[in-house]
Design a protein around this motif. Structure first.
Motif, PDB file in Angstrom:
ATOM      1  N   GLY A   1      26.671 -19.232   4.748  1.00  0.00           N
ATOM      2  CA  GLY A   1      26.457 -18.187   4.307  1.00  0.00           C
ATOM      3  C   GLY A   1      25.324 -17.350   4.354  1.00  0.00           C
ATOM      4  N   ALA A   2      24.523 -18.612   5.080  1.00  0.00           N
ATOM      5  CA  ALA A   2      22.973 -18.631   5.207  1.00  0.00           C
ATOM      6  C   ALA A   2      23.137 -16.798   6.008  1.00  0.00           C
ATOM      7  N   LYS A   3      21.771 -16.249   5.788  1.00  0.00           N
ATOM      8  CA  LYS A   3      21.541 -15.112   6.451  1.00  0.00           C
ATOM      9  C   LYS A   3      20.300 -15.452   7.915  1.00  0.00           C
ATOM     10  N   GLU A   4      20.687 -14.501   9.297  1.00  0.00           N
ATOM     11  CA  GLU A   4      19.706 -14.362   9.887  1.00  0.00           C
ATOM     12  C   GLU A   4      18.234 -15.282  10.198  1.00  0.00           C
ATOM     13  N   GLU A   5      17.364 -15.041   9.763  1.00  0.00           N
ATOM     14  CA  GLU A   5      16.163 -15.748   8.854  1.00  0.00           C
ATOM     15  C   GLU A   5      15.339 -16.785   8.609  1.00  0.00           C
ATOM     16  N   SER A   6      14.649 -16.817   8.451  1.00  0.00           N
ATOM     17  CA  SER A   6      14.170 -18.403   8.519  1.00  0.00           C
ATOM     18  C   SER A   6      13.870 -18.893   7.421  1.00  0.00           C
ATOM     19  N   ASN A   7      13.748 -19.739   6.730  1.00  0.00           N
ATOM     20  CA  ASN A   7      14.402 -20.471   5.681  1.00  0.00           C
ATOM     21  C   ASN A   7      13.062 -21.185   5.692  1.00  0.00           C
ATOM     22  N   VAL A   8      11.823 -21.288   5.155  1.00  0.00           N
ATOM     23  CA  VAL A   8      11.234 -22.614   5.163  1.00  0.00           C
ATOM     24  C   VAL A   8      11.060 -23.216   3.363  1.00  0.00           C
ATOM     25  N   VAL A   9      11.318 -24.366   4.163  1.00  0.00           N
ATOM     26  CA  VAL A   9      11.042 -25.420   2.682  1.00  0.00           C
ATOM     27  C   VAL A   9      10.117 -26.578   2.654  1.00  0.00           C
ATOM     28  N   GLU A  10       9.080 -26.715   1.962  1.00  0.00           N
ATOM     29  CA  GLU A  10       7.934 -27.434   1.073  1.00  0.00           C
ATOM     30  C   GLU A  10       8.314 -28.110   0.442  1.00  0.00           C
ATOM     31  N   VAL A  11       7.257 -29.215   0.234  1.00  0.00           N
ATOM     32  CA  VAL A  11       7.396 -30.141  -0.724  1.00  0.00           C
ATOM     33  C   VAL A  11       5.802 -30.175  -0.977  1.00  0.00           C
ATOM     34  N   THR A  12       5.563 -30.454  -2.063  1.00  0.00           N
ATOM     35  CA  THR A  12       4.613 -30.660  -3.110  1.00  0.00           C
ATOM     36  C   THR A  12       4.881 -32.077  -3.869  1.00  0.00           C
TER      37      THR A  12
ATOM     38  N   PHE B   1      20.477 -44.004  -5.379  1.00  0.00           N
ATOM     39  CA  PHE B   1      21.681 -43.455  -5.680  1.00  0.00           C
ATOM     40  C   PHE B   1      21.071 -42.192  -4.534  1.00  0.00           C
ATOM     41  N   LEU B   2      22.688 -41.451  -4.373  1.00  0.00           N
ATOM     42  CA  LEU B   2      22.454 -40.653  -3.411  1.00  0.00           C
ATOM     43  C   LEU B   2      21.364 -39.384  -4.390  1.00  0.00           C
ATOM     44  N   PHE B   3      20.869 -38.508  -3.611  1.00  0.00           N
ATOM     45  CA  PHE B   3      20.171 -37.758  -4.404  1.00  0.00           C
ATOM     46  C   PHE B   3      20.646 -36.349  -3.508  1.00  0.00           C
ATOM     47  N   ASN B   4      20.834 -34.984  -4.208  1.00  0.00           N
ATOM     48  CA  ASN B   4      20.929 -33.275  -3.213  1.00  0.00           C
ATOM     49  C   ASN B   4      20.664 -32.554  -4.216  1.00  0.00           C
ATOM     50  N   CYS B   5      19.348 -31.443  -3.315  1.00  0.00           N
ATOM     51  CA  CYS B   5      19.156 -30.681  -4.808  1.00  0.00           C
ATOM     52  C   CYS B   5      20.557 -29.470  -3.713  1.00  0.00           C
ATOM     53  N   GLU B   6      20.378 -27.825  -4.104  1.00  0.00           N
ATOM     54  CA  GLU B   6      20.655 -26.384  -2.969  1.00  0.00           C
ATOM     55  C   GLU B   6      19.553 -25.394  -4.138  1.00  0.00           C
ATOM     56  N   LEU B   7      19.280 -25.371  -2.927  1.00  0.00           N
ATOM     57  CA  LEU B   7      18.007 -24.279  -3.194  1.00  0.00           C
ATOM     58  C   LEU B   7      18.297 -23.036  -2.783  1.00  0.00           C
ATOM     59  N   SER B   8      17.863 -21.683  -3.158  1.00  0.00           N
ATOM     60  CA  SER B   8      18.564 -20.074  -2.604  1.00  0.00           C
ATOM     61  C   SER B   8      17.475 -19.494  -3.552  1.00  0.00           C
ATOM     62  N   SER B   9      17.923 -18.551  -2.150  1.00  0.00           N
ATOM     63  CA  SER B   9      16.867 -17.251  -3.559  1.00  0.00           C
ATOM     64  C   SER B   9      16.507 -17.349  -5.212  1.00  0.00           C
ATOM     65  N   LYS B  10      18.262 -17.994  -5.681  1.00  0.00           N
ATOM     66  CA  LYS B  10      18.709 -17.934  -7.147  1.00  0.00           C
ATOM     67  C   LYS B  10      17.670 -18.914  -8.046  1.00  0.00           C
ATOM     68  N   VAL B  11      18.088 -19.683  -7.395  1.00  0.00           N
ATOM     69  CA  VAL B  11      17.438 -21.132  -7.950  1.00  0.00           C
ATOM     70  C   VAL B  11      16.023 -22.142  -6.515  1.00  0.00           C
ATOM     71  N   PRO B  12      14.978 -21.038  -6.345  1.00  0.00           N
ATOM     72  CA  PRO B  12      14.230 -21.495  -5.225  1.00  0.00           C
ATOM     73  C   PRO B  12      13.715 -22.717  -5.199  1.00  0.00           C
ATOM     74  N   PHE B  13      13.448 -23.336  -6.866  1.00  0.00           N
ATOM     75  CA  PHE B  13      12.496 -25.086  -5.685  1.00  0.00           C
ATOM     76  C   PHE B  13      13.660 -25.762  -7.256  1.00  0.00           C
ATOM     77  N   TYR B  14      12.975 -27.147  -6.533  1.00  0.00           N
ATOM     78  CA  TYR B  14      14.044 -28.385  -7.164  1.00  0.00           C
ATOM     79  C   TYR B  14      12.821 -29.358  -7.474  1.00  0.00           C
ATOM     80  N   THR B  15      12.642 -29.912  -9.210  1.00  0.00           N
ATOM     81  CA  THR B  15      11.330 -30.735  -9.511  1.00  0.00           C
ATOM     82  C   THR B  15      12.069 -32.017  -9.592  1.00  0.00           C
TER      83      THR B  15
END
Length: 156
Positions: free
Chosen positions: A59-70, A22-36
């Motif tokens: 609308g992403a800013k000029e900054e590093s956006n680091v994504v990690e998985v646990t 099944f298709l999976f997607n999620c959006e991460l931002s400063s308002k919602v910084p993680f998804y389990t």
């Protein structure tokens, strides 16, 4: 884990898995910084998350956006690993191929404000039960009967 469906054999090997995706997607931002990601707790069913892409949203800013998985490693211990370091100017998207993790998995925006979109597949593997008669009967009904070839008589 290998989920290849081998239809060439008449009797499938014991313990073969049926795989649904099944298709999976999620959006991460400063308002919602993680998804389990967690699968349903059913018996004989395993849930996997196959990550494919991580990309910056509009609308992403000029900054590093680091994504990690646990997730759990092969020893059963929880470990965290960065999988993407995105930047608008040099790397707005990363293709992860078929990065497969067993549930539960937490995806976190470790640095940056996003938005970052993570997409892939939710895989559900379940044991397939076969009855000895049903599959063979279906095959016999579908295939036409083979008749022996007629022998030609030699005229001397």
């Amino acid at each position: 884990m290998n989920f290849v469906d081998d239809e060439s054999s008449e009797t499938p090997p014991k313990g073969e898995s049926k795989l649904e995706s099944f298709l999976f997607n999620c959006e991460l931002s400063s308002k919602v910084p993680f998804y389990t990601f967690q699968g349903d707790e059913e018996e004989d069913v395993e849930h996997f998350l196959e990550l494919r892409t991580v990309c910056l949203g509009e609308g992403a800013k000029e900054e590093s956006n680091v994504v990690e998985v646990t997730a759990m490693n092969h020893l059963g211990k929880t470990t965290s690993v960065p999988i993407a370091n995105l930047h608008v100017k040099c790397l707005p998207m990363v293709s992860l191929g078929e990065f497969e993790l067993k549930a539960p998995v937490t995806i976190r925006l470790k640095a940056g404000t996003g938005p970052v979109f993570v997409s892939g597949l939710h895989l559900i593997a379940s044991e397939v039960e076969y009855s000895d008669q049903s599959g063979e009967e279906d095959e016999e009904e579908e295939l036409p009967a083979v008749k022996p070839a007629k022998k030609k008589k030699k005229n001397h």
